[in-house]
Motif scaffolding. Structure first.
Motif, PDB file in Angstrom:
ATOM      1  N   GLN A  69       0.773  -1.433   0.025  1.00 57.56           N
ATOM      2  CA  GLN A  69      -0.237   0.267  -0.339  1.00 57.56           C
ATOM      3  C   GLN A  69       0.732   1.305   0.083  1.00 57.56           C
ATOM      4  O   GLN A  69       0.752   2.052  -0.262  1.00 57.56           O
ATOM      5  N   GLU A  70       1.791   1.422   0.282  1.00 53.25           N
ATOM      6  CA  GLU A  70       2.742   2.184   0.845  1.00 53.25           C
ATOM      7  C   GLU A  70       3.515   2.736   0.024  1.00 53.25           C
ATOM      8  O   GLU A  70       3.139   3.481  -0.946  1.00 53.25           O
ATOM      9  N   ARG A  73       1.408   4.467  -2.556  1.00 53.07           N
ATOM     10  CA  ARG A  73       0.885   5.857  -2.840  1.00 53.07           C
ATOM     11  C   ARG A  73       2.086   6.484  -3.368  1.00 53.07           C
ATOM     12  O   ARG A  73       2.406   7.342  -3.955  1.00 53.07           O
ATOM     13  N   THR A  84       2.567   6.631  -6.683  1.00 54.92           N
ATOM     14  CA  THR A  84       1.600   7.341  -7.578  1.00 54.92           C
ATOM     15  C   THR A  84       2.052   9.473  -7.226  1.00 54.92           C
ATOM     16  O   THR A  84       1.812  10.494  -8.328  1.00 54.92           O
ATOM     17  N   GLU A 135      -4.785   4.013  -4.761  1.00 56.42           N
ATOM     18  CA  GLU A 135      -3.858   4.800  -5.109  1.00 56.42           C
ATOM     19  C   GLU A 135      -3.823   5.734  -5.741  1.00 56.42           C
ATOM     20  O   GLU A 135      -4.094   6.487  -6.036  1.00 56.42           O
ATOM     21  N   TRP A 136      -3.588   4.568  -6.762  1.00 53.96           N
ATOM     22  CA  TRP A 136      -3.868   5.500  -7.914  1.00 53.96           C
ATOM     23  C   TRP A 136      -4.787   6.304  -8.755  1.00 53.96           C
ATOM     24  O   TRP A 136      -4.948   6.476  -9.399  1.00 53.96           O
ATOM     25  N   GLN A 154      -6.195   8.029  -7.205  1.00 48.43           N
ATOM     26  CA  GLN A 154      -6.340   9.147  -6.800  1.00 48.43           C
ATOM     27  C   GLN A 154      -5.949  10.232  -7.639  1.00 48.43           C
ATOM     28  O   GLN A 154      -6.626  11.755  -7.363  1.00 48.43           O
ATOM     29  N   GLY A 168     -10.693   6.253  -4.266  1.00 48.75           N
ATOM     30  CA  GLY A 168      -9.120   7.575  -4.081  1.00 48.75           C
ATOM     31  C   GLY A 168      -9.651   8.848  -4.389  1.00 48.75           C
ATOM     32  O   GLY A 168      -9.197   9.626  -3.285  1.00 48.75           O
ATOM     33  N   ARG A 182      -8.650  11.676  -1.880  1.00 45.86           N
ATOM     34  CA  ARG A 182      -8.312  12.865  -2.372  1.00 45.86           C
ATOM     35  C   ARG A 182      -9.127  14.207  -1.821  1.00 45.86           C
ATOM     36  O   ARG A 182      -8.776  15.115  -1.411  1.00 45.86           O
TER      37      ARG A 182
END
Ligand code: FAD
Length: 391
Positions: free
Chosen positions: A13-14, A17, A20, A79-80, A82, A249, A253
């Motif tokens: 996940q990190e 992020r 991205t 994440e993507w 966003q 996501g 944001r």
């Protein structure tokens, strides 16, 4: 019930992020301004995709994919999602039914697609057939041991950058024989009718294709003659969950930006967040995001553990897509409102996300079609898929 991520999933996940932040966000304004990205910029992001091992997150390692389960894919896609300009679509995820191909088809299509050397686009919709694919007119007539395909396909996402299409056609023109074919874009008879413009800015296009007496061999059938609906259904389940992840996501944001703006922006002697009319919009956004995210993760977690039957997963993916895409529409609308005039400027990410999440209520089955799936599940099998959790 332990709802914590494993260390491996947290690191993934990190990483998504960070990817991205470093490789998608910097190009958003360029994509908006130029209605896409220049080839050298795309090449730059594509090398980053390989370097960060984000190519083919949805396929098995033996085919060149990353082998991530649906929960891990959700972590990444959230994440993507966003990023604006649909930059989430630059990292390629070859359509999931490609895994149903023969070894020879995998060598020719899936494996190069996982490596990023080839790209597919899925072509079902037609001018007269969208929600109801039984109405498609594209026919594959048997001839000389192969097929001759004729028809027209609309809204083919990534059709501009793909080098082959997965074409949904009726063999012998018979709606009882829906079938998916590999169609190389450079075959005689394949042509672009036009490339329409849509509400969103999308890094790639959605052309309309004409298929005019396109000859393909028998080896170009994916799966079996008549097996097209099952393959497409498999594609829909994954796509619906990933649409949901990206809209979550986008909503996160939007809330983050709206909260920061509302804390700073002054009106009538105080930050606008302290005016209840604005503060309550933020509160509603937070509550709705918390709720949609819980549903999304519950379903993807169960799917990853293999504890859902195919029919339960199909019904729940429809619920997830409906809830998340409709929530994103409300959240983004409020985000624009919180930002006032700035929220209506294309240079503002909330304006772009607001335009972009609109299609999530339309593609891969409209909200009405998701409701029809839910109603069908309720009337045929009852409440269990929806409320029979935890088991
Ligand atoms: C940007 C974009 C990209 C796309 N990419 C692809 C792609 O890559 N490949 C592909 O094959 N397709 C793609 N599509 C097509 C998309 O999946 C269809 O637009 C969608 O399924 C709806 O079909 P339709 O547009 O024909 O609308 P219609 O089916 O004509 O529906 C019109 C309206 O009637 C409603 N309706 C229809 N049936 C019912 C019912 N039974 N009950 C209640 N309401 C109903 C719909 O919900 C909608 O509101 C894309 C579309 C867009 C806009």
């Amino acid at each position: 019930m332990d709802l914590r991520l494993t260390e491996e999933d947290r690191v993934l996940q990190e990483r998504a992020r960070e990817f991205t932040r470093r490789h998608l966000f910097p190009y958003e304004l360029e994509c908006e301004r130029d209605d896409g990205l220049a080839p050298d910029r795309l090449a730059e992001i594509r090398s980053a995709v390989v370097e960060w091992r984000f190519n083919a997150i949805n396929h098995a390692p033996e085919d060149g994919g990353q082998g991530h389960d649906l929960l891990q894919q959700t972590l990444i896609e959230e994440e993507w999602g966003q990023a604006t300009g649909a930059l989430w679509d630059v990292p390629w995820r070859p359509s999931i039914p490609l895994r149903e191909g023969t070894e020879a088809q995998k060598d020719e299509y899936l494996r190069p697609a996982c490596r990023g050397e080839r790209r597919d686009a899925y072509a079902i919709t037609e001018e007269e057939a969208g929600s109801d694919p039984s109405r498609i007119r594209t026919a594959a007539m048997r001839k000389d041991g192969g097929f001759v395909i004729t028809g027209e396909k609309w809204h083919v996402t990534t059709g501009d950058v793909a080098d082959f299409l997965l074409v949904h056609a009726h063999v012998d023109g018979d709606p009882a024989k829906p079938t998916v074919f590999f169609v190389e874009k450079d075959l005689p008879g394949v042509g672009v009718v036009r490339t329409p413009k849509y509400t969103h800015r999308f890094v790639f296009e959605h052309p309309i294709f004409a298929l005019d007496d396109v000859r393909v061999g028998e080896d170009k059938v994916l799966g079996e003659v008549g097996g097209g609906n099952d393959l497409t259904r498999e594609w829909f389940v994954e796509e619906r969950l990933m649409i949901a992840a990206r809209t979550v996501g986008a909503s996160i944001r939007a809330l983050d930006l709206s909260l920061a703006f509302a804390r700073e922006r002054q009106a009538f002697g105080k930050p606008i967040a302290q005016h209840q009319g604005v503060g309550f919009m933020l509160a509603d956004m937070a509550a709705e995001i918390a709720s949609e995210k819980s549903l999304l993760y519950r379903v993807c977690w169960e799917a990853a553990r293999g504890s859902l039957s195919r029919s339960d997963l199909h019904a729940l993916a429809a619920a997830v897509k409906l809830v998340c895409s409709e929530t994103a529409g409300r959240v983004l609308d409020r985000a624009v409102q919180v930002h006032g005039g700035r929220g209506y400027m294309r240079e503002n990410p909330v304006e772009r996300l607001w335009r972009e999440v609109r299609v999530d209520r339309i593609w891969e089955g409209t909200s009405e079609i998701q409701r029809a799936i839910l109603l069908n599940e309720l009337t045929k099998r009852g409440l269990q898929a929806f409320v029979g959790w935890p088991t």
